[in-house]
Design a protein around this motif. Sequence first.
Motif, PDB file in Angstrom:
ATOM      1  N   ARG A  63       6.044  10.070  27.944  1.00 29.76           N
ATOM      2  CA  ARG A  63       7.224  10.270  27.250  1.00 29.76           C
ATOM      3  C   ARG A  63       8.175  10.850  27.841  1.00 29.76           C
ATOM      4  NH1 ARG A  63       4.098  13.135  21.874  1.00 29.76           N
ATOM      5  NH2 ARG A  63       3.337  11.029  20.920  1.00 29.76           N
ATOM      6  N   VAL A  64       9.557  10.218  27.564  1.00 30.09           N
ATOM      7  CA  VAL A  64      10.628  10.549  28.204  1.00 30.09           C
ATOM      8  C   VAL A  64      11.492  11.467  27.310  1.00 30.09           C
ATOM      9  CG1 VAL A  64      12.863  10.317  29.534  1.00 30.09           C
ATOM     10  CG2 VAL A  64      10.771   8.755  30.063  1.00 30.09           C
ATOM     11  N   LEU A  65      11.634  12.926  27.505  1.00 30.27           N
ATOM     12  CA  LEU A  65      12.218  13.534  26.390  1.00 30.27           C
ATOM     13  C   LEU A  65      13.528  13.957  26.666  1.00 30.27           C
ATOM     14  CD1 LEU A  65       9.314  16.761  26.534  1.00 30.27           C
ATOM     15  CD2 LEU A  65       9.428  14.443  24.933  1.00 30.27           C
ATOM     16  N   TYR A  66      14.344  13.620  25.691  1.00 29.87           N
ATOM     17  CA  TYR A  66      15.714  13.663  25.773  1.00 29.87           C
ATOM     18  C   TYR A  66      16.377  14.468  24.690  1.00 29.87           C
ATOM     19  CZ  TYR A  66      16.385  10.400  22.140  1.00 29.87           C
ATOM     20  OH  TYR A  66      16.286   9.640  20.856  1.00 29.87           O
ATOM     21  N   GLU A  67      17.906  14.626  24.666  1.00 29.64           N
ATOM     22  CA  GLU A  67      18.546  15.421  23.927  1.00 29.64           C
ATOM     23  C   GLU A  67      19.942  14.904  24.089  1.00 29.64           C
ATOM     24  OE1 GLU A  67      19.276  17.540  20.493  1.00 29.64           O
ATOM     25  OE2 GLU A  67      17.502  17.109  21.427  1.00 29.64           O
ATOM     26  N   PRO A  68      20.751  14.466  22.999  1.00 31.55           N
ATOM     27  CA  PRO A  68      22.108  14.019  23.126  1.00 31.55           C
ATOM     28  C   PRO A  68      23.029  15.121  23.573  1.00 31.55           C
ATOM     29  CG  PRO A  68      21.197  12.987  21.123  1.00 31.55           C
ATOM     30  CD  PRO A  68      20.008  13.928  21.724  1.00 31.55           C
ATOM     31  N   SER A  69      23.851  14.998  24.293  1.00 29.47           N
ATOM     32  CA  SER A  69      24.835  16.050  24.688  1.00 29.47           C
ATOM     33  C   SER A  69      25.848  16.459  23.632  1.00 29.47           C
ATOM     34  CB  SER A  69      25.179  15.765  25.994  1.00 29.47           C
ATOM     35  OG  SER A  69      25.874  14.397  26.119  1.00 29.47           O
ATOM     36  N   SER A  70      26.023  15.348  22.906  1.00 29.16           N
ATOM     37  CA  SER A  70      27.236  15.693  21.800  1.00 29.16           C
ATOM     38  C   SER A  70      26.699  16.492  20.787  1.00 29.16           C
ATOM     39  CB  SER A  70      27.870  14.419  21.283  1.00 29.16           C
ATOM     40  OG  SER A  70      28.460  14.628  20.300  1.00 29.16           O
ATOM     41  N   LEU A  89      28.307  15.969  17.643  1.00 23.30           N
ATOM     42  CA  LEU A  89      28.574  15.425  16.509  1.00 23.30           C
ATOM     43  C   LEU A  89      27.587  14.409  15.906  1.00 23.30           C
ATOM     44  CD1 LEU A  89      32.380  14.057  17.671  1.00 23.30           C
ATOM     45  CD2 LEU A  89      31.610  16.159  16.340  1.00 23.30           C
ATOM     46  N   LYS A  90      27.135  14.513  14.630  1.00 22.05           N
ATOM     47  CA  LYS A  90      26.195  13.576  14.023  1.00 22.05           C
ATOM     48  C   LYS A  90      26.223  12.055  14.370  1.00 22.05           C
ATOM     49  CE  LYS A  90      23.744  13.005   9.628  1.00 22.05           C
ATOM     50  NZ  LYS A  90      23.686  13.519   8.296  1.00 22.05           N
ATOM     51  N   LYS A  91      27.446  11.674  14.286  1.00 27.48           N
ATOM     52  CA  LYS A  91      27.669  10.307  14.515  1.00 27.48           C
ATOM     53  C   LYS A  91      27.118   9.561  15.932  1.00 27.48           C
ATOM     54  CE  LYS A  91      31.027   6.404  14.102  1.00 27.48           C
ATOM     55  NZ  LYS A  91      32.254   5.928  13.863  1.00 27.48           N
ATOM     56  N   GLU A  92      27.845  10.462  17.162  1.00 29.52           N
ATOM     57  CA  GLU A  92      27.631  10.296  18.349  1.00 29.52           C
ATOM     58  C   GLU A  92      26.152  10.750  18.688  1.00 29.52           C
ATOM     59  OE1 GLU A  92      30.027  12.297  20.925  1.00 29.52           O
ATOM     60  OE2 GLU A  92      31.853  11.430  20.188  1.00 29.52           O
ATOM     61  N   ARG A  93      25.555  11.429  18.140  1.00 26.10           N
ATOM     62  CA  ARG A  93      23.991  11.490  18.343  1.00 26.10           C
ATOM     63  C   ARG A  93      23.169  10.546  17.657  1.00 26.10           C
ATOM     64  NH1 ARG A  93      22.538  17.083  19.667  1.00 26.10           N
ATOM     65  NH2 ARG A  93      20.677  16.595  18.467  1.00 26.10           N
ATOM     66  N   GLY A  94      23.637   9.862  16.752  1.00 21.35           N
ATOM     67  CA  GLY A  94      22.961   8.735  16.140  1.00 21.35           C
ATOM     68  C   GLY A  94      22.929   7.644  16.731  1.00 21.35           C
ATOM     69  N   ASN A  95      24.342   7.421  17.538  1.00 20.19           N
ATOM     70  CA  ASN A  95      24.575   6.368  18.493  1.00 20.19           C
ATOM     71  C   ASN A  95      23.470   6.396  19.600  1.00 20.19           C
ATOM     72  OD1 ASN A  95      26.693   5.334  17.025  1.00 20.19           O
ATOM     73  ND2 ASN A  95      28.197   6.423  18.089  1.00 20.19           N
ATOM     74  N   VAL A  96      23.432   7.687  20.285  1.00 15.40           N
ATOM     75  CA  VAL A  96      22.390   7.673  21.358  1.00 15.40           C
ATOM     76  C   VAL A  96      21.053   7.440  20.897  1.00 15.40           C
ATOM     77  CG1 VAL A  96      21.597   9.423  22.885  1.00 15.40           C
ATOM     78  CG2 VAL A  96      23.914   9.427  22.277  1.00 15.40           C
ATOM     79  N   HIS A  97      20.531   7.930  19.807  1.00 19.37           N
ATOM     80  CA  HIS A  97      19.019   7.673  19.204  1.00 19.37           C
ATOM     81  C   HIS A  97      18.886   5.909  19.172  1.00 19.37           C
ATOM     82  CE1 HIS A  97      18.308  11.841  18.737  1.00 19.37           C
ATOM     83  NE2 HIS A  97      19.127  12.180  17.724  1.00 19.37           N
ATOM     84  N   ARG A  98      20.014   5.346  18.405  1.00 12.45           N
ATOM     85  CA  ARG A  98      19.707   4.088  18.345  1.00 12.45           C
ATOM     86  C   ARG A  98      19.938   3.118  19.569  1.00 12.45           C
ATOM     87  NH1 ARG A  98      22.799   5.561  13.704  1.00 12.45           N
ATOM     88  NH2 ARG A  98      24.722   5.224  14.977  1.00 12.45           N
ATOM     89  N   ALA A  99      20.758   3.559  20.656  1.00 10.09           N
ATOM     90  CA  ALA A  99      20.750   2.870  21.830  1.00 10.09           C
ATOM     91  C   ALA A  99      19.568   2.814  22.716  1.00 10.09           C
ATOM     92  CB  ALA A  99      21.948   3.643  22.587  1.00 10.09           C
ATOM     93  N   LEU A 100      18.800   4.225  22.577  1.00 10.37           N
ATOM     94  CA  LEU A 100      17.677   4.310  23.309  1.00 10.37           C
ATOM     95  C   LEU A 100      16.702   3.664  22.864  1.00 10.37           C
ATOM     96  CD1 LEU A 100      17.942   8.249  24.396  1.00 10.37           C
ATOM     97  CD2 LEU A 100      17.950   6.034  25.826  1.00 10.37           C
ATOM     98  N   GLN A 101      16.581   3.353  21.545  1.00 11.71           N
ATOM     99  CA  GLN A 101      15.446   2.510  20.974  1.00 11.71           C
ATOM    100  C   GLN A 101      15.915   0.995  21.240  1.00 11.71           C
ATOM    101  OE1 GLN A 101      15.508   3.576  16.547  1.00 11.71           O
ATOM    102  NE2 GLN A 101      14.714   5.636  16.857  1.00 11.71           N
ATOM    103  N   ASP A 102      17.008   0.629  21.291  1.00  8.70           N
ATOM    104  CA  ASP A 102      17.236  -0.638  21.312  1.00  8.70           C
ATOM    105  C   ASP A 102      17.048  -1.269  22.875  1.00  8.70           C
ATOM    106  OD1 ASP A 102      17.922  -0.869  18.517  1.00  8.70           O
ATOM    107  OD2 ASP A 102      20.113  -0.704  18.921  1.00  8.70           O
ATOM    108  N   TYR A 103      17.392  -0.178  23.668  1.00  4.66           N
ATOM    109  CA  TYR A 103      17.167  -0.541  25.141  1.00  4.66           C
ATOM    110  C   TYR A 103      16.047  -0.030  25.972  1.00  4.66           C
ATOM    111  CZ  TYR A 103      22.161  -2.147  24.662  1.00  4.66           C
ATOM    112  OH  TYR A 103      23.272  -2.824  23.978  1.00  4.66           O
TER     113      TYR A 103
END
Length: 206
Positions: free
Chosen positions: A132-139, A141-155
Amino acid sequence: MAVRFMSTAATKPKKQPKLPRYSPQNQQILDDMMIPGPALRFFKTKKEKKRPDGDNLATSTSIEQLYTTPARLVNYNEFDSAPNIPQQRLAERLQRAISTMYSTEVMPSQWVTPGHVNIRGVKVSRNLRKCRVLYEPSSTLKKERGNVHRALQDYTPLLSSMIRNHAQLKRPLSLKFISDSQAKEMEDVFEKLMAMEKEEEEGLLK
């Protein structure tokens, strides 16, 4: 008047009727064929061995416990326990592989780069097969944090492949990116406590 006395002597158990030496089927074989004497033991009726009721009860209870008692608690999480030395070494190895990946590879999306993602740690399971790689979005903003979550799931498959290659792992390993919200909450609490202490110190100075 006649007095009848009750005997206190232990009653002898009734003898079980003797089993026939040979079963009817075997007896018919012996009558029809000439069987050598040493081979007659194979035709004799075998007595069934009976265990005491206590032993049978204990055996059935132990078997029931064997199949119904779980090896671990239902809420057991192998990532929550303190890591052993092999887990620590593999986690450090994967942490170095992630740093090497970020410094040498071209990321498929800007949302999975260090500018948008903070890798807080790596946890490895007891069997060294899951990570398990534990991460946390640095932003914030709710929208940018959502982009990080979705990108990590996709890639995740692509990032996992790159991490395994840089770690030079010989055995298969399943990697998964998990948002470390608990660590973020603890940091927020720590910052609030520090702010309260700072306010108290300033109030004492005044």
